[in-house]
Enzyme design. Structure first.
Site: not given
Ligand code: F6P
Length: 367
Positions: A16, A119, A142-144, A283, A291-292
């Site tokens: 990603g 990643g 990786t954003i993770d 909601r 986010q990325r």
């Protein structure tokens, strides 16, 4: 390999997209071209483009003015695992081994090494390509933040900033309308984004994969807040979070992807159950790819630049089969094999969780 013999470096971004990828590309290409006279060959769309032989030489102009740009100027893909390569067959998608086809392009373009930014999927592929004889240097992104061999990956800081700003904004509607606001953030099997953004944004409940939650604890916390006069609650849910007696919620499985599982839906599930069980208006917001997307934070630009320049140093030293890594405040390297051995997950009894609990945040595991 000595500096003299290293003439051509291949560079790709896999998996990603992630804020900071262009800063890495720049961090690799600038010193390689300017200081070492190395030709940098940019490979389009990750390993997919490598198998198909889509690549081009990068010039200094190509990598100028891109440090603040989101995405990747090379393109990326999470579908091109060369050892598990999807092709259109007569009976639909067939999975074949395309690694030799990729090796042909590697040799055909006269590459001395490949710098692969990605990643855990990209690092697993890199390890296997190393075993086939390719000279590989890995750069973790990786954003993770779920790669164990580095204290942090670039992209994570940006993702946390965006998610915590989103929580700030949800407070407005939550407090004005007296609602429970649920926000679902990314992170796959790791709860890092939910945890950090949840703490930074002052969430009341944080649900992460590392701490399977009890529905009763979630409902109780929301009701307690309401009866105490706090007329709204914020629940920050990691996409991989799950109730103790349920499975993770998945959007789809796609065999073409390096990781076939695509998460999504737990936020809406949590919102529905809270609304049904507590009667409070609820909601759900799914933050998704916001986010990325867009510009990396200053921290990520700097880390990505340091990772890129370090990768070139490693290539020149001939330290192949290694991945760039941040340890404390220092950028060094670890064998790729070590980097893929273990996922970096939140420690459920760790200091960060204790700190969040100390300021009143719940994790859905309370009695
Ligand atoms: O690994 C990065 C990540 O953004 C995960 O947090 C998320 O689960 C996944 O990629 C989403 O993938 P895609 O962009 O293919 O939907």
């Amino acid at each position: 390999m000595t500096e003299k013999r290293l003439k051509r470096i291949g560079l790709l971004t896999g998996g990603g997209d992630c804020p900071g990828l262009n800063a890495v590309i720049r961090g690799v290409a600038k010193p390689a071209i300017q200081d070492h006279g190395i030709t940098v060959v940019g490979i389009e769309d990750g390993f997919e483009g490598f198998v198909e032989g889509r690549m081009r030489e990068l010039s200094r102009t190509d990598v100028s003015g891109i440090i603040g740009l989101g995405g990747t100027i090379l393109g990326t893909s999470n579908k091109g695992d060369p050892f598990h390569y999807p092709i259109e067959g007569i009976n639909g998608i067939e999975i074949v081994d395309a690694s030799q086809k990729l090796m042909k392009h590697y040799k055909g373009w006269g590459l001395d090494c490949l710098i692969a930014t990605g990643g855990d999927g990209t690092m697993h592929i890199s390890k296997k390509l190393g075993e086939l004889g390719m000279n590989i240097i890995g750069v973790p992104k990786t954003i993770d933040n779920d790669l164990d061999a580095t204290d942090q990956t670039f992209g994570f800081d940006t993702a946390c900033s965006i998610a915590s700003e989103a929580i700030d904004r949800l407070h407005t509607t939550g407090s004005s309308h007296h609602r429970v606001m649920v926000i679902e953030v990314m992170g796959r099997y790791a709860g890092w984004i939910a945890l950090m953004a949840g703490i930074a944004g002052g969430a009341d409940i944080i649900l992460i994969p590392e701490i399977p939650f009890k529905w009763s604890a979630v409902f109780q916390r929301v009701i307690e807040r309401s009866t105490r006069g706090n007329r709204f609650s914020i629940v920050c849910v990691a996409e991989g979070a799950k109730a103790a007696d349920e499975e993770v919620v998945i959007k789809e499985t796609d065999i073409k992807r390096t990781d076939p599982i695509r998460f999504g839906g737990i936020g809406e599930h949590v919102a529905q159950r809270i609304s049904e069980e507590t009667g409070l208006e609820t909601r759900c917001t799914v933050l998704g790819h916001l986010q990325r997307g867009g510009s990396p934070t200053a921290y990520d630009r700097v880390l990505a630049t340091r990772f890129g320049t370090k990768a070139v140093e490693l290539a020149i030293e001939g330290k192949f089969g290694h991945m760039v890594s941040l340890r404390g405040t220092h950028v060094s390297s670890v064998p790729i094999a070590e980097a893929v051995a273990k996922q970096r997950l939140v420690s459920r009894d760790g200091e960060i969780i204790r700190s969040a609990r100390a300021v009143g945040m719940g994790f859905g595991d309370e009695d």
